[in-house]
Design a protein around this motif. Structure first.
Motif, PDB file in Angstrom:
ATOM      1  N   LEU A 205       0.951  -1.148   0.090  1.00 38.57           N
ATOM      2  CA  LEU A 205      -0.021   0.018  -0.210  1.00 38.57           C
ATOM      3  C   LEU A 205       0.897   1.247   0.045  1.00 38.57           C
ATOM      4  CD1 LEU A 205      -2.567  -1.204   2.812  1.00 38.57           C
ATOM      5  CD2 LEU A 205      -2.737  -1.350   0.236  1.00 38.57           C
ATOM      6  N   SER A 206       0.534   2.143  -0.999  1.00 40.23           N
ATOM      7  CA  SER A 206       1.456   3.480  -0.776  1.00 40.23           C
ATOM      8  C   SER A 206       0.537   4.558  -1.069  1.00 40.23           C
ATOM      9  CB  SER A 206       2.527   3.394  -1.742  1.00 40.23           C
ATOM     10  OG  SER A 206       1.929   3.068  -3.233  1.00 40.23           O
ATOM     11  N   TYR A 207       0.856   5.562  -1.075  1.00 39.30           N
ATOM     12  CA  TYR A 207       0.185   6.980  -1.424  1.00 39.30           C
ATOM     13  C   TYR A 207       0.776   7.822  -2.542  1.00 39.30           C
ATOM     14  CZ  TYR A 207      -2.103   6.256   3.132  1.00 39.30           C
ATOM     15  OH  TYR A 207      -2.638   5.716   4.208  1.00 39.30           O
TER      16      TYR A 207
ATOM     17  N   LEU B 259      -4.928   6.577  -3.528  1.00 43.80           N
ATOM     18  CA  LEU B 259      -4.144   5.314  -3.050  1.00 43.80           C
ATOM     19  C   LEU B 259      -3.757   4.461  -4.374  1.00 43.80           C
ATOM     20  CD1 LEU B 259      -3.792   2.866  -1.139  1.00 43.80           C
ATOM     21  CD2 LEU B 259      -6.407   2.086  -1.721  1.00 43.80           C
TER      22      LEU B 259
ATOM     23  N   VAL C  22      -1.910   0.636  -5.037  1.00 45.12           N
ATOM     24  CA  VAL C  22      -1.914  -0.763  -4.587  1.00 45.12           C
ATOM     25  C   VAL C  22      -1.203  -1.506  -5.618  1.00 45.12           C
ATOM     26  CG1 VAL C  22      -3.025  -2.758  -3.554  1.00 45.12           C
ATOM     27  CG2 VAL C  22      -4.042  -0.518  -3.260  1.00 45.12           C
TER      28      VAL C  22
ATOM     29  N   PHE D  85      -8.182  -3.218  -3.894  1.00 47.14           N
ATOM     30  CA  PHE D  85      -7.977  -3.840  -2.655  1.00 47.14           C
ATOM     31  C   PHE D  85      -8.314  -5.427  -2.727  1.00 47.14           C
ATOM     32  CE2 PHE D  85      -9.723   0.156  -1.307  1.00 47.14           C
ATOM     33  CZ  PHE D  85      -8.448   0.687  -0.657  1.00 47.14           C
TER      34      PHE D  85
ATOM     35  N   ASP E 236      -7.562  -5.788   3.610  1.00 49.66           N
ATOM     36  CA  ASP E 236      -6.608  -4.909   2.931  1.00 49.66           C
ATOM     37  C   ASP E 236      -7.103  -3.482   2.982  1.00 49.66           C
ATOM     38  OD1 ASP E 236      -4.622  -6.699   2.201  1.00 49.66           O
ATOM     39  OD2 ASP E 236      -5.266  -6.648   0.281  1.00 49.66           O
ATOM     40  N   PHE E 237      -8.667  -3.362   2.895  1.00 43.69           N
ATOM     41  CA  PHE E 237      -9.156  -2.116   2.779  1.00 43.69           C
ATOM     42  C   PHE E 237      -9.135  -1.556   4.455  1.00 43.69           C
ATOM     43  CE2 PHE E 237     -13.349   0.234   3.253  1.00 43.69           C
ATOM     44  CZ  PHE E 237     -12.690   1.272   2.899  1.00 43.69           C
TER      45      PHE E 237
ATOM     46  N   TYR F  29      -5.583  -0.233   5.067  1.00 44.80           N
ATOM     47  CA  TYR F  29      -5.541   1.099   4.604  1.00 44.80           C
ATOM     48  C   TYR F  29      -6.213   2.080   5.257  1.00 44.80           C
ATOM     49  CZ  TYR F  29      -6.673   4.902   1.258  1.00 44.80           C
ATOM     50  OH  TYR F  29      -6.696   5.972   0.623  1.00 44.80           O
TER      51      TYR F  29
ATOM     52  N   CYS G  30      -2.107   6.387   7.579  1.00 44.83           N
ATOM     53  CA  CYS G  30      -3.062   5.830   7.121  1.00 44.83           C
ATOM     54  C   CYS G  30      -4.144   6.838   6.821  1.00 44.83           C
ATOM     55  CB  CYS G  30      -3.832   5.163   8.168  1.00 44.83           C
ATOM     56  SG  CYS G  30      -4.544   6.026   9.671  1.00 44.83           S
ATOM     57  N   HIS G  31      -5.430   6.480   6.451  1.00 47.66           N
ATOM     58  CA  HIS G  31      -6.581   7.331   5.903  1.00 47.66           C
ATOM     59  C   HIS G  31      -7.404   7.809   7.244  1.00 47.66           C
ATOM     60  CE1 HIS G  31      -9.506   9.366   3.923  1.00 47.66           C
ATOM     61  NE2 HIS G  31      -9.078   9.059   2.623  1.00 47.66           N
TER      62      HIS G  31
END
Length: 255
Positions: A4-6, A15, A17, A153, A158-159, A162, A187-188
């Protein structure tokens, strides 16, 4: 678990992925931008309210912690301070301007929320998310954006990861290390806060599922809240993936 990255697009965080970026429609993109504007207004509101609280506290004037208590009492306390001969009128004037600013921000937030609900309600998944326990219009609108393409995801976990509702895991060479839940900087955070609020609402339901009642009795309140929010996030992903409304017989069972 995928990587996961931004990615930063202007002032927005999106997001990525495993190199795949969720593609948003025009309506979802507009909805995402309105939510960004609302989040900024919310931060401005909290900062300004805390600033006024701090100044009034210097004069021994305090009030309840809620925004409602602030809006109900701040004007009265400032008026009381105005009657005091020991307070500079310059301070009073600035406080009145700050209070007016807070009221304008609150009004603007209400307008933004109305626009967000209007756009979100046109999305097919909005009613699905609203059928879940504890999920209100703003949270459902947020899920419309985040789960516009649920296949980004791999699964519900995974969601949840995130959003910062599941422990992070790292691994190489066949070894996997599970750490704690990430901080708000990894994270979000806004979506996590909304789902935590939803979890609090679920704990206040008159009729709780056996799983919710069990975890509330076994775990400390804060730990239980995160666990409930985690399960809710996973089920929202399932709902977006399958296109099904929330089923009461599955009320926060493990997913």
């Amino acid at each position: 678990m995928p990587f996961l990255s931004y990615l930063w697009v202007g002032s927005r965080k999106t997001l990525e992925v495993d190199g795949e970026v969720s593609i948003k429609s025009t309506a979802v993109r507009d909805l995402s931008l309105l939510q960004t504007m609302r989040a900024k207004r919310q931060r401005d509101k909290v900062a300004t309210i805390n600033h006024i609280r701090g100044i009034l506290a210097e004069y021994g004037l305090v009030m309840g912690k809620s925004v409602r208590a602030f809006l109900s009492n701040a004007g009265t306390l400032i008026a009381r301070l105005k009657e005091s001969e020991t307070t500079s009128q310059l301070v009073i004037s600035e406080l009145e301007k700050l209070l007016k600013e807070v009221k304008e921000i609150v009004s603007r937030i209400e307008e933004l929320e109305s626009s967000i609900k209007k756009i979100a309600s046109e999305n097919k998944n909005y009613d699905l998310f609203r059928s879940a326990p504890g999920v209100g219009p703003i949270t459902a609108a947020m899920m419309v954006v985040l789960l516009c393409n649920p296949t980004v995801f791999k699964n519900g976990r995974d969601f949840a990861a995130y959003l910062g509702l599941a422990p992070m895991s790292f691994g190489s060479g066949g070894r996997n290390q599970v750490t704690g839940i990430p901080s708000k900087y990894r994270c979000h955070n806004e979506a996590r806060s909304l789902l935590v609020q939803c979890a609090h609402s679920i704990t206040r339901l008159k009729y709780k599922s056996d799983w919710v009642a069990s975890i509330l009795s076994r775990k400390p309140k804060k730990v239980a809240i995160i666990a409930i929010a985690n399960k809710l996030a996973r089920q929202l992903w399932v709902m977006a993936k399958k296109g099904d409304k929330f089923e009461k017989r599955l009320v926060l069972a493990a997913v």
